[in-house]
Design an enzyme around this catalytic site. Structure first.
Site, PDB file in Angstrom:
ATOM      1  N   PHE A  30      29.293 -32.458  42.715  1.00 54.91           N
ATOM      2  CA  PHE A  30      29.124 -33.780  42.095  1.00 54.91           C
ATOM      3  C   PHE A  30      28.604 -34.822  43.092  1.00 54.91           C
ATOM      4  O   PHE A  30      27.746 -35.647  42.750  1.00 54.91           O
ATOM      5  CB  PHE A  30      30.452 -34.250  41.487  1.00 54.91           C
ATOM      6  N   TYR A  51      37.371 -14.213  44.050  1.00 56.88           N
ATOM      7  CA  TYR A  51      36.030 -14.651  43.659  1.00 56.88           C
ATOM      8  C   TYR A  51      35.242 -13.458  43.110  1.00 56.88           C
ATOM      9  O   TYR A  51      34.902 -12.527  43.825  1.00 56.88           O
ATOM     10  CB  TYR A  51      35.276 -15.272  44.840  1.00 56.88           C
ATOM     11  N   ARG A  74      32.571 -30.017  44.223  1.00 60.01           N
ATOM     12  CA  ARG A  74      31.925 -28.993  43.378  1.00 60.01           C
ATOM     13  C   ARG A  74      30.512 -29.409  42.982  1.00 60.01           C
ATOM     14  O   ARG A  74      30.063 -29.202  41.864  1.00 60.01           O
ATOM     15  CB  ARG A  74      32.780 -28.723  42.136  1.00 60.01           C
ATOM     16  N   LEU A 116      31.886 -31.245  48.473  1.00 59.54           N
ATOM     17  CA  LEU A 116      30.980 -32.098  47.691  1.00 59.54           C
ATOM     18  C   LEU A 116      31.545 -32.327  46.296  1.00 59.54           C
ATOM     19  O   LEU A 116      30.807 -32.660  45.365  1.00 59.54           O
ATOM     20  CB  LEU A 116      29.593 -31.443  47.605  1.00 59.54           C
TER      21      LEU A 116
HETATM   22  N1  LIG Z   1      40.885 -22.387  48.778  1.00 59.42           N
HETATM   23  C1  LIG Z   1      40.569 -22.689  47.556  1.00 59.42           C
HETATM   24  O1  LIG Z   1      41.422 -22.756  46.668  1.00 59.42           O
HETATM   25  C2  LIG Z   1      39.134 -22.972  47.212  1.00 59.42           C
HETATM   26  C3  LIG Z   1      38.797 -23.521  45.969  1.00 59.42           C
HETATM   27  C4  LIG Z   1      37.448 -23.776  45.702  1.00 59.42           C
HETATM   28  C5  LIG Z   1      36.478 -23.506  46.666  1.00 59.42           C
HETATM   29  N2  LIG Z   1      36.846 -22.955  47.845  1.00 59.42           N
HETATM   30  C6  LIG Z   1      35.843 -22.665  48.895  1.00 59.42           C
HETATM   31  O2  LIG Z   1      35.037 -23.821  49.109  1.00 59.42           O
HETATM   32  C7  LIG Z   1      33.663 -23.463  49.022  1.00 59.42           C
HETATM   33  C8  LIG Z   1      32.840 -24.612  48.477  1.00 59.42           C
HETATM   34  O3  LIG Z   1      33.424 -25.066  47.281  1.00 59.42           O
HETATM   35  P1  LIG Z   1      32.656 -25.353  45.922  1.00 59.42           P
HETATM   36  O4  LIG Z   1      31.521 -24.436  45.719  1.00 59.42           O
HETATM   37  O5  LIG Z   1      33.749 -25.444  44.915  1.00 59.42           O
HETATM   38  O6  LIG Z   1      32.158 -26.839  46.069  1.00 59.42           O
HETATM   39  P2  LIG Z   1      31.108 -27.662  46.939  1.00 59.42           P
HETATM   40  O7  LIG Z   1      30.763 -26.971  48.184  1.00 59.42           O
HETATM   41  O8  LIG Z   1      31.663 -29.022  46.976  1.00 59.42           O
HETATM   42  O9  LIG Z   1      29.858 -27.700  45.955  1.00 59.42           O
HETATM   43  C9  LIG Z   1      29.051 -26.583  45.721  1.00 59.42           C
HETATM   44  C10 LIG Z   1      28.008 -27.011  44.705  1.00 59.42           C
HETATM   45  O10 LIG Z   1      27.250 -28.078  45.257  1.00 59.42           O
HETATM   46  C11 LIG Z   1      25.867 -27.841  45.123  1.00 59.42           C
HETATM   47  N3  LIG Z   1      25.243 -28.350  46.364  1.00 59.42           N
HETATM   48  C12 LIG Z   1      25.367 -27.863  47.621  1.00 59.42           C
HETATM   49  N4  LIG Z   1      24.685 -28.626  48.484  1.00 59.42           N
HETATM   50  C13 LIG Z   1      24.106 -29.607  47.762  1.00 59.42           C
HETATM   51  C14 LIG Z   1      23.266 -30.689  48.099  1.00 59.42           C
HETATM   52  N5  LIG Z   1      22.888 -30.923  49.345  1.00 59.42           N
HETATM   53  N6  LIG Z   1      22.859 -31.513  47.096  1.00 59.42           N
HETATM   54  C15 LIG Z   1      23.236 -31.307  45.809  1.00 59.42           C
HETATM   55  N7  LIG Z   1      24.027 -30.283  45.435  1.00 59.42           N
HETATM   56  C16 LIG Z   1      24.468 -29.439  46.412  1.00 59.42           C
HETATM   57  C17 LIG Z   1      25.732 -26.345  44.960  1.00 59.42           C
HETATM   58  O11 LIG Z   1      24.667 -26.066  44.086  1.00 59.42           O
HETATM   59  P3  LIG Z   1      23.329 -25.343  44.611  1.00 59.42           P
HETATM   60  O12 LIG Z   1      23.635 -23.892  44.580  1.00 59.42           O
HETATM   61  O13 LIG Z   1      22.325 -25.777  43.590  1.00 59.42           O
HETATM   62  O14 LIG Z   1      23.056 -25.867  45.970  1.00 59.42           O
HETATM   63  C18 LIG Z   1      27.060 -25.917  44.352  1.00 59.42           C
HETATM   64  O15 LIG Z   1      26.995 -25.833  42.951  1.00 59.42           O
HETATM   65  C19 LIG Z   1      33.644 -22.230  48.115  1.00 59.42           C
HETATM   66  O16 LIG Z   1      32.507 -21.441  48.319  1.00 59.42           O
HETATM   67  C20 LIG Z   1      34.909 -21.532  48.522  1.00 59.42           C
HETATM   68  O17 LIG Z   1      34.650 -20.739  49.658  1.00 59.42           O
HETATM   69  C21 LIG Z   1      38.150 -22.699  48.137  1.00 59.42           C
END
Ligand SMILES: NC(=O)c1ccc[n+]([C@@H]2O[C@H](COP(=O)([O-])OP(=O)(O)OC[C@H]3O[C@@H](n4cnc5c(N)ncnc54)[C@H](OP(=O)(O)O)[C@@H]3O)[C@@H](O)[C@H]2O)c1
Length: 386
Positions: A267, A113, A265, A263
């Site tokens: 959505f 990252y 990403r 979530l």
């Molecule tokens: N192991 C792997 O291969 C892998 C791959 C991807 C991700 N990950 C891990 O999973 C974590 C989370 O994944 P992610 O960031 O891909 O997806 P996520 O947690 O599903 O979504 C994050 C997004 O959702 C928005 N969000 C958060 N809370 C919200 C709410 N209550 N209402 C509306 N929008 C909201 C955030 O924007 P705002 O900033 O505007 O809140 C952000 O852009 C990452 O930080 C990483 O540590 C691991």
């Protein structure tokens, strides 16, 4: 391409059911009253047992591999990588501290990252709190001179080098949990597990996990060095781990599960739609078939279901998406990411709500009836998962 998000599809009228169960809904009056729950139990909150801090806790893994953490974690990735808007460092550190103040004890980052700058941020914000909170990180993607090469490298010597580098960036002397980020076709999983076992004996790693691996790989790895958690994509729009044996093998072997991108990403939070434009240089959603305007337009029907269901219950779509994961099993700990205090608080409140098993089934059934448009990954990204 369409993916069916669910099973047991049998539609029942939402309004009829909502009216019938409306009075059964209660919100836990205080976090202190949250009980340890099992997903089969009706009418309980989804959080888990409360242990010491301000949030309910859950345990990932069993026996020597057991790792107690807050029932919801925090994904740090999007603060510096892949999610378009990256607040300045001070704001990120402040928000990470707000999460700690609210009882979050599990923070997730990875070497890739940034690369590197996400671990550096986590180290700067949370290094001094080591022992109180846990920053988990991941190795595997090759990074040379601070740049991703697109290759995998989980050779023992590389894992050792990455471990030392991560310890330095995270400002700690032990990594609470070290995940293999993607499997490496050229390095047997037994060698990876053996290397981690050695790092544990040396006191540099406490627990370990793997991301996006098959049930067979999990068995082989666990036989050498017990796994604490598997971290793979899992949410209402991507339920592959229910069918490919991964959740079953976790249940059987007592391994925890950490759903990433809970979530989808962002959505499922409802703020993204066909008109959303992602930053061209720092957002992988530009490369994901599920995030084309056409796919988002088609898939927004799923958000509409969550919003309608939530409106009856005082819940947002994000809270329902997280609550649905939490109710699936007491050894599941989602790690949503955010850059906003309001979203952090909204997400943590998903631990407070009490829905019955029938209500969760109702929601799942409604969502399952909507085919998901667009693959989750493009062909190259898909090749990297088992
Ligand atoms: N192991 C792997 O291969 C892998 C791959 C991807 C991700 N990950 C891990 O999973 C974590 C989370 O994944 P992610 O960031 O891909 O997806 P996520 O947690 O599903 O979504 C994050 C997004 O959702 C928005 N969000 C958060 N809370 C919200 C709410 N209550 N209402 C509306 N929008 C909201 C955030 O924007 P705002 O900033 O505007 O809140 C952000 O852009 C990452 O930080 C990483 O540590 C691991």
């Amino acid at each position: 391409m369409e993916e069916s998000a669910g099973k047991n599809i049998s539609r029942r009228g939402f309004l009829k059911t909502a009216a019938a169960i409306g009075t059964a809904l209660t919100v836990a009056p205080a976090l202190g009253k949250i009980r340890v729950v099992d997903n089969a139990v009706n009418g309980t909150s989804v959080g888990g047992g409360k242990a010491g801090g301000g949030l309910p806790h859950r345990v990932l893994g069993t026996g020597k591999a057991a790792f107690e953490v807050s029932a919801l974690g925090f994904g740090v990735m999007g603060m510096t990588y892949n999610r378009s808007q990256h607040p300045d460092r001070k704001q990120c550190i402040r928000l990470l501290h707000e999460a700690v103040d609210r009882g979050v004890t599990l923070f997730d980052t990875a070497i890739i990252y940034g690369p590197l700058n996400n671990e550096e941020l986590a180290g700067e914000a949370l290094g001094e709190l080591r022992g109180k909170v846990n920053v988990t990180t991941k190795f595997g993607h090759e990074v040379v001179n601070g740049k991703a090469t697109g290759r995998q490298d989980s050779r023992p010597a590389t894992i050792r080098k990455y471990c030392e580098d991560s310890l330095r960036r995270l400002r700690t002397d032990v990594i609470p949990m070290f995940y293999q980020h993607r499997f490496d076709r050229n390095t047997p999983v037994e060698d990876v597990a053996g290397t981690i076992q050695d790092l544990m004996k040396e006191g540099k790693v406490l627990h370990w996990g793997m991301c996006e691996v098959s049930a067979d790989t999990i068995r082989r790895a666990h036989a050498i060095c017990p796994l604490t958690a598997i971290q793979s994509e899992y949410h209402l729009m991507h339920r592959a781990v229910e069918d490919n044996g991964v959740l079953d093998v976790c249940r059987e072997l007592g391994i925890g599960f950490v759903p990433y991108s809970p979530l989808n990403r962002g959505f499922l939070g409802g703020d993204l739609n066909e008109y959303t434009r992602f930053a061209p240089d720092n957002d992988n959603r530009n490369t994901l078939p599920r995030f084309t305007p056409e796919a988002m337009r088609a898939n927004y029907r799923i958000v509409n279901v969550l919003q309608r269901f939530g409106r009856e219950r005082g819940m947002t779509s994000a809270q329902l998406a997280l609550g649905w994961l939490l109710h699936k099993a007491p050894w599941i700990v989602p790690i949503p990411g955010t850059t906003k205090l309001s979203h952090l608080e909204e997400n943590l409140r998903s631990l407070d709500f009490v829905l019955t098993a029938d209500e969760w089934n109702e929601l799942e059934t409604e969502v399952s009836e909507i085919p998901v448009t667009g693959d989750r990954y493009n062909a190259e990204q898909q090749r990297q998962v088992q």
